[in-house]
Design an enzyme around this catalytic site. Structure first.
Site, PDB file in Angstrom:
ATOM      1  CE  LYS A   1      -0.236   2.060   3.460  1.00  0.00           C
ATOM      2  NZ  LYS A   1      -0.163   2.673   4.803  1.00  0.00           N
TER       3      LYS A   1
ATOM      4  CB  ALA B   1       7.389  -2.348  11.301  1.00  0.00           C
ATOM      5  CB  SER B   2       8.498  -0.929   6.022  1.00  0.00           C
ATOM      6  OG  SER B   2       7.711  -1.503   5.023  1.00  0.00           O
TER       7      SER B   2
ATOM      8  CB  SER C   1      -2.961  -3.370   7.188  1.00  0.00           C
ATOM      9  OG  SER C   1      -2.638  -2.759   8.391  1.00  0.00           O
ATOM     10  CB  SER C   2      -1.388  -5.494   2.656  1.00  0.00           C
ATOM     11  OG  SER C   2      -1.818  -5.717   1.343  1.00  0.00           O
TER      12      SER C   2
ATOM     13  CG  ASP D   1      -3.123   1.607   7.088  1.00  0.00           C
ATOM     14  OD1 ASP D   1      -3.770   2.666   7.123  1.00  0.00           O
ATOM     15  OD2 ASP D   1      -1.884   1.555   7.082  1.00  0.00           O
TER      16      ASP D   1
HETATM   17  O1  C5P Z   1      -4.449   1.184  13.468  1.00  0.00           O
HETATM   18  P1  C5P Z   1      -3.009   0.804  13.523  1.00  0.00           P
HETATM   19  O2  C5P Z   1      -2.752  -0.368  14.432  1.00  0.00           O
HETATM   20  O3  C5P Z   1      -2.380   0.652  12.187  1.00  0.00           O
HETATM   21  O4  C5P Z   1      -2.288   2.052  14.174  1.00  0.00           O
HETATM   22  C1  C5P Z   1      -1.092   1.949  14.900  1.00  0.00           C
HETATM   23  C2  C5P Z   1      -0.947   3.177  15.790  1.00  0.00           C
HETATM   24  O5  C5P Z   1      -0.763   4.337  14.962  1.00  0.00           O
HETATM   25  C3  C5P Z   1      -2.151   3.502  16.632  1.00  0.00           C
HETATM   26  O6  C5P Z   1      -2.117   2.818  17.856  1.00  0.00           O
HETATM   27  C4  C5P Z   1      -2.005   5.007  16.819  1.00  0.00           C
HETATM   28  O7  C5P Z   1      -1.053   5.279  17.824  1.00  0.00           O
HETATM   29  C5  C5P Z   1      -1.427   5.461  15.504  1.00  0.00           C
HETATM   30  N1  C5P Z   1      -2.453   5.934  14.553  1.00  0.00           N
HETATM   31  C6  C5P Z   1      -3.026   7.179  14.735  1.00  0.00           C
HETATM   32  N2  C5P Z   1      -3.975   7.613  13.841  1.00  0.00           N
HETATM   33  C7  C5P Z   1      -4.350   6.855  12.795  1.00  0.00           C
HETATM   34  C8  C5P Z   1      -3.771   5.581  12.586  1.00  0.00           C
HETATM   35  C9  C5P Z   1      -2.821   5.147  13.487  1.00  0.00           C
HETATM   36  O8  C5P Z   1      -2.695   7.904  15.677  1.00  0.00           O
HETATM   37  N3  C5P Z   1      -5.281   7.317  11.953  1.00  0.00           N
END
Ligand code: C5P
Length: 288
Positions: free
Chosen positions: A15, A104-105, A111-112, A144
């Site tokens: 992505k 983690a990049s 997510s994908s 995501d």
């Molecule tokens: O949702 P995901 O696990 O990918 O997000 C990882 C971290 O990134 C969240 O715990 C949050 O700290 C931050 N994040 C955020 N706002 C978003 C997406 C992610 O602050 N829209």
């Protein structure tokens, strides 16, 4: 009930956030975003098959960086489907993940993979649901997930769950480069200097994709560079090898360069890989 017995494979495409504006913050700490997102022909690969018992196998160049426990998003996606559709999902499954992209990049990664798992298991188990409903089910696993389930060019808003498809977006020859260092997303969000930035310009406000990109930003890029300065070196390498445009994707550290042709992209990816043995560098094209 009969089940598919042949293995089913799904690409888990990279992505790419072509632009990512941080426009605010919710009371729960999640950030409000506006992002133009595309997906690459390059990705991880998920294969699922009906089996005597559940199993999970990870292979490929980045397999060693993937957790195998129940925290893995692939297994959480399987289990979320089981909870939501208990009657369709009783057959045990073997799941294999070929991890070709760095973890983690900033290019969707887990997510994908989770979205591809949901697509594959929906087919295997013949779950009667659509992509939008799967997206709502998947959002708690990661912001995501819904966009990765959609898998086509789109503008994402909210925390990433409000999706507007973008039609007739061109295929872009691209190089993805990662400096071999994982960057933690929450750390990057915490390092933001400003959380209230301007919205994306309408897509029709420029004549070409490159003109539009020049007016947009990745607001996470300066924050990520402050944590991991090698991201600036990656961007310089992409620009130095002929990219018409280069920017970081997501919260990094992967950056993309857009090239005039697939040949130019392939040449640049090879040059960068030669000069930086520890970096990941690959040419691809975005999906339309
Ligand atoms: O949702 P995901 O696990 O990918 O997000 C990882 C971290 O990134 C969240 O715990 C949050 O700290 C931050 N994040 C955020 N706002 C978003 C997406 C992610 O602050 N829209």
């Amino acid at each position: 009930m009969t089940f598919n017995s042949v293995p089913l494979a799904e690409l888990a495409p990279a992505k790419i956030n072509l632009a990512l504006h941080v426009t605010g913050r919710r009371a729960d700490g999640y950030h409000l975003l506006e992002s133009l997102v595309v997906f690459a022909e390059l990705g991880d690969r998920i294969t699922v098959a009906a089996s005597a018992e559940d199993s999970f196998l990870v292979v490929g160049p980045f397999a060693g960086d993937v957790p195998l426990d129940s925290g893995n998003l692939v297994l959480r996606a399987r289990d979320a489907l089981r909870s939501a559709f208990p009657e369709s999902t009783t057959q045990p499954v073997s799941i294999a993940l070929e991890k070709k992209l760095p973890v983690a990049s900033g290019i969707g990664g887990g997510s994908s993979d989770a979205a591809a798992t949901m697509r594959a298991l929906k087919r295997l188990w013949r779950i009667p649901t659509d992509v939008a409903a799967l997206g709502r089910l998947a959002l708690p696993l990661g912001a995501d997930l819904p966009m990765c389930l959609a898998g086509h060019p789109l503008v994402a808003r909210g925390i990433g769950e409000e999706l507007d498809p973008v039609s007739h977006f061109p295929a872009l020859p691209m190089v993805l480069v990662n400096p071999g260092i994982a960057v933690e997303t929450p750390k990057v969000f915490r390092a933001l200097a400003s959380r209230d930035n301007s919205a994306l310009a309408p897509l029709d406000s420029a004549d070409t994709v490159l003109d539009w990109l020049a007016m947009s930003r990745n607001d996470l890029e300066p924050a990520a560079i402050s944590i991991e300065p090698s991201i600036a070196e990656v961007l310089a390498a992409l620009r130095g090898s002929g990219a018409a445009f280069a920017r970081m994707s997501g919260s990094g550290a992967t950056c993309f360069g857009i090239f005039d042709s697939a040949t130019a992209a392939a040449r640049a990816a090879a040059t960068i890989a030669n000069e930086h043995a520890k970096w990941f560098s690959a040419a691809t094209t975005t999906r339309t």
